[in-house]
Structures are given as C-alpha cells and as structure tokens.
Motif scaffolding. Structure first.
Motif, PDB file in Angstrom:
ATOM      1  N   ARG A 127       5.245  23.336   8.198  1.00  0.00           N
ATOM      2  CA  ARG A 127       4.188  22.543   7.565  1.00  0.00           C
ATOM      3  C   ARG A 127       2.897  22.600   8.391  1.00  0.00           C
ATOM      4  O   ARG A 127       1.800  22.721   7.840  1.00  0.00           O
TER       5      ARG A 127
ATOM      6  N   GLU B 116      10.955  17.145  16.633  1.00  0.00           N
ATOM      7  CA  GLU B 116      10.581  17.111  15.211  1.00  0.00           C
ATOM      8  C   GLU B 116       9.429  16.145  14.964  1.00  0.00           C
ATOM      9  O   GLU B 116       8.440  16.485  14.286  1.00  0.00           O
TER      10      GLU B 116
ATOM     11  N   GLY C 237       5.631  16.884  13.798  1.00  0.00           N
ATOM     12  CA  GLY C 237       5.165  16.234  12.575  1.00  0.00           C
ATOM     13  C   GLY C 237       3.856  15.492  12.769  1.00  0.00           C
ATOM     14  O   GLY C 237       2.971  15.526  11.905  1.00  0.00           O
TER      15      GLY C 237
ATOM     16  N   TRP D 201       3.930   8.477  13.855  1.00  0.00           N
ATOM     17  CA  TRP D 201       3.945   9.597  12.907  1.00  0.00           C
ATOM     18  C   TRP D 201       3.314   9.154  11.579  1.00  0.00           C
ATOM     19  O   TRP D 201       2.478   9.854  11.011  1.00  0.00           O
TER      20      TRP D 201
ATOM     21  N   THR E  16      12.958  20.320  12.698  1.00  0.00           N
ATOM     22  CA  THR E  16      11.855  20.802  13.530  1.00  0.00           C
ATOM     23  C   THR E  16      11.223  22.044  12.914  1.00  0.00           C
ATOM     24  O   THR E  16       9.991  22.194  12.898  1.00  0.00           O
TER      25      THR E  16
ATOM     26  N   GLU F  55       8.937  20.936  10.033  1.00  0.00           N
ATOM     27  CA  GLU F  55       7.656  20.381  10.472  1.00  0.00           C
ATOM     28  C   GLU F  55       6.758  21.459  11.073  1.00  0.00           C
ATOM     29  O   GLU F  55       5.536  21.439  10.893  1.00  0.00           O
ATOM     30  N   THR F  56       7.348  22.417  11.782  1.00  0.00           N
ATOM     31  CA  THR F  56       6.562  23.528  12.338  1.00  0.00           C
ATOM     32  C   THR F  56       5.951  24.358  11.221  1.00  0.00           C
ATOM     33  O   THR F  56       4.772  24.742  11.282  1.00  0.00           O
TER      34      THR F  56
ATOM     35  N   GLY G 225       1.170  17.951  12.901  1.00  0.00           N
ATOM     36  CA  GLY G 225       0.905  18.437  11.545  1.00  0.00           C
ATOM     37  C   GLY G 225      -0.008  17.508  10.775  1.00  0.00           C
ATOM     38  O   GLY G 225      -0.914  17.956  10.061  1.00  0.00           O
ATOM     39  N   ASN G 226       0.207  16.205  10.926  1.00  0.00           N
ATOM     40  CA  ASN G 226      -0.686  15.232  10.279  1.00  0.00           C
ATOM     41  C   ASN G 226      -2.091  15.305  10.862  1.00  0.00           C
ATOM     42  O   ASN G 226      -3.093  15.258  10.133  1.00  0.00           O
TER      43      ASN G 226
END
Length: 469
Positions: A152, A106, A110, A71, A146, A149-150, A113-114
C-alpha cells in the motif's frame, strides 16, 4: 480488541496548547507513545518478555492499543506533519532494523503509508535513500499483513507523479524486488495482498517500459527471499507470466477488481514483442494463458443469461482479456488449443459482446438526447463511452483475425451449434465493415460452401459484398 481504537483527545482545559494543529489530539500523548516505542526497540534494561535473542516478538496489549491509535490518527494531515516533525520515520527505521515483532512492523509501515498520502511528507520519505531501501526490503518479509502495508505504501508513492520516478529507479536497481514480488504472486493465498501487489506491478509497468522489459527477461538473481530468521532463502527461478497467472487464479472468484488488475498486467505485457513471446513461448506454448482467459470469457463473463448492460460493468476486464487473446492469435503460433477453440470463441462470445454493445449504444444515444435537451453544446465523449469503444475495437480486430482462419469444418460446426445464423453474421458484418472487408469477404467464401442460402441472404443485406464475389 479493536484493531484501530478511537484516538485520544486533548483536554484543552488541563493543558492549553496541547492539541496537534487544528485537531483535538494530544501532542503530549503522541510524544509519549513515540518515546515508549523507542524504549521497546532499545530497552535500557533486559526485557523479560523478549525472545532468547533479546528482542520482543509480541507487543503488550497497552502498547499495541496505543500504537494502533497513532495509526488511526496518522490519516489526519496535522498529525502526519507532527509525526514527521518529531522524526517518526527515523524511529520506524529503528523498528525495521531491530524489532522481531511482526505486528509492530506492520503498524509502523501502515503509519508511514498514511503519512505518505500527503505530498510533502511523501517527497520527504521518498528522497530518504536509506528509508527507501529498508522499505523495499520489507517486500521480502514473511508476514502477510506487513507485506500488505508495504505494498500500500509503495502504491501510494508510485501514484504521486512528483516521486514516482524515484521509486521506479530504486526498484529497477534492486533485483530482490522482482523475486519477492514473484514469490508473493506465485505462492500467496491472501487475496487482499495479491490484489495490492498486482496494483503495484500494474503501476510499475505502466510507468516504465524499461523496467517491464527487465522483468520479462528476468530470472532469479540469488537475492534475498522471505525468511523467518536472519538467513535469506534462495528463491526459485521465477518467470513473470506463470506468477501473474497463478495470482489471477487466486483472485478470480473472490475479487473481480483484482482480476481486472492482473488481466491489465497481461495486456501491458503484450504491448511489447518480448512480452508476447514470453506468453506464447512458455514451456507449455502459452496453453495455460489461453486456457485461463478462454475459460474466463466463455464461462464467467458476459454470459447468455446476463442483461446486456453487463458489458458496461465488465468492459475493462473484457478489453484486457480479448487484447491478450488477440495478440496470442496474431502471433502466428498455430497451437492446437487455438485451432480447436477459435470457432466457439469467435461466435459464441465476440458477437454476443458486439450485440450487447449495440444495446448499450442505443441506451447511450437515448441518454445523450435527453442530456442535450438539458445541457446543449456538450459534445465530449465521456469516459464510459471511450472504454466501450476500445472494447469494440479490440473485439472487432480479434473477430476479423479469427474469421480469416475459419475452415468449412469450423463453419459447419458453428451452424450446427447455432453460433452462426443470419442474425449473428449480420451483427458481425455490421461491425466489421468496411474496415475489415477482406476478413468478411474471406469468411463469406467459406460460408458459401457450407450454407449457400445463408451466404445469399447476407449478400442481399450487404449489397457492397456482391461486387467482389
């Protein structure tokens, strides 16, 4: 245990060419973690640590430590590209479909997302219809980390013009998103989550008026809601305005930026007639909205003991709040709460804001003169001046509307409480004239009945008014 421990390095002497791109991270190590991740969600043999349903609900410490390293590493573009090359998004799809471990879900969201921070990867993720649908379903998760992060990830994708429309259309076609977002706003006490969800809603409404209109008119669609098992819950009949207000109440004390976001969402609603009606035709007639905004501006923002410079720090949230109050006031809904409070609001706050902006304006002029000496030829209006001008325009519009509604009783109350005096009235006239001449003229007629001396003094200071009196 550290949430995101330091990533492992590749030992170039032991294994030449093992580094990921230009990083010092190990390809072999990354690949081994992805392989172990597949084994976690699809074990070859029964897992003794699994739940009765045959799925793990918790990660072992070593696996959590390693996947957290991934991550952390995924913020590097070379690592993100490596993960994309080895179909990490497909592996994560398997996690979402099969895992019963909230922490694992989560982390995988994440990591995505990155990865989505990089344009090419974001386009690949966004164009994958199956992955897109699965990610939207994560908004119905019961796990706050979670959900964070979703949110984001969605905000990252919506902020990239190349793919924003893909997500807007996908969300428009998924009624469950509305219900799940409303559920979060109306029930969560997690401020960080509320702020991020608010940013998603704000971005959606800013991007697509049609979607905003749909959400204004929407109720529940009997769709999937947050649940801890495989059985969806039936959500209540959500309306967008009460949900926004509930979230704003939660974030107001702990997160000024979050309050700014929710006030801007309300302001966006007032850009369409349906949005204004949704506010003022609520079961309480808009009283809750008015009370919250009134309390914010009179009790928390731009207070008498604040330095004038505070208006620069609060300019965007003040502009949003006053814009909504102005829309409510101009909607001609003569509710008791607007009649009772218009006098105090107009003179106790609006004129103070104008006075503060005059101070900011003088400071800006002084700064501008210094800047011209250093850099001649600069005539552009900077962003800060632009936002202050917007605030002033909104403030003057609301003040002019309120002045026309003031009665002799309101005026006498303002005089008695000290809100009305020659200084405050002069400040109001200076800013309102000549654009809002009719409002000033109307107010002056009422003021003459309440305080003839003050009215005469104001006429002397503003000679143009005499011609029309």
């Amino acid at each position: 245990m550290e949430r995101n421990p330091s990533p492992p390095c590749s030992d170039a002497e032991e294994e030449e060419g093992d580094a990921v791109g230009n990083t010092v991270y190990s390809k072999h190590w990354l690949f081994s973690v992805l392989t172990r991740l597949i084994e976690v969600i699809a074990p070859a043999e029964p897992d003794p640590a699994a739940s009765p349903g045959g799925r793990r609900t918790e990660l072992d410490e070593e696996m959590e430590n390693d996947i957290c390293k991934v991550w952390d590493m995924s913020m590097d573009e070379d690592v993100a590209l490596f993960l994309q090359e080895f179909n990490a998004p497909d592996i994560f799809m398997g996690v979402f479909a099969k895992s019963k471990c909230p922490r694992l879900t989560e982390i995988c969201v994440g990591i995505l997302g990155n990865m989505a921070c990089f344009q090419d990867i974001c386009m690949s993720i966004s164009k994958d219809e199956n992955l897109g649908q699965v990610l939207l379903q994560r908004l119905c998760d019961s796990d706050s980390p979670t959900l964070l992060e979703t949110s984001r990830l969605l905000l990252t994708c919506l902020s990239q013009p190349e793919v924003a429309n893909v997500w807007v259309e996908r969300i428009r076609e998924n009624p469950s998103v509305y219900d799940c977002v409303c559920f979060i706003m109306s029930s969560s006490t997690n401020v960080e989550l509320l702020v991020k969800v608010g940013e998603v809603v704000d971005k959606l409404f800013d991007l697509d008026e049609e979607l905003m209109l749909n959400w204004i008119k929407n109720g529940t669609c009997q769709s999937v809601g947050p649940s801890v098992d495989d059985s969806p819950e039936e959500l209540p009949d959500f309306k967008i305005v009460p949900c926004i207000l509930e979230a704003a109440k939660q974030v107001r004390s702990d997160n000024p930026e979050g309050l700014d976001v929710y006030m801007h969402i309300l302001q966006l609603l007032t850009t369409v007639d349906e949005g204004i009606q949704a506010i003022v035709q609520a079961p309480d007639g808009g009283k809750e909205t008015w009370s919250l905004l009134y309390d914010l501006v009179c009790q928390e923002l731009c207070q008498p003991d604040d330095p004038p410079i505070i208006v620069q720090e609060q300019k965007t949230v003040l502009a949003s709040i006053l814009s909504v109050l102005s829309a409510m006031f101009a909607s001609q809904t003569e509710q008791e709460y607007t009649r009772m409070r218009k006098s105090k609001l107009s003179f106790f706050l609006l004129i103070r804001i104008l006075q503060y902006m005059e101070g900011c304006g003088k400071r800006a002029v002084d700064n501008s003169k210094e800047s011209e000496q250093e850099e001649t030829g600069r005539t552009e209006i900077n962003e800060e001046d632009f936002h202050l001008k917007i605030l002033k325009d909104i403030c003057c519009e609301l003040l002019s509307n309120m002045l026309q509604e003031l009665t002799k009783e309101n005026t006498l109350e303002g005089l008695h409480q000290g809100h009305l005096n020659e200084q405050t009235c002069s400040c109001a006239f200076q800013n309102l004239l000549p654009l809002y001449f009719a409002s000033v003229e109307s107010f002056l007629e009422v003021l003459r009945e309440a305080d003839q001396t003050l009215a005469d003094n104001l006429e002397k200071r503003f000679p143009n008014l005499k011609v029309h009196t």
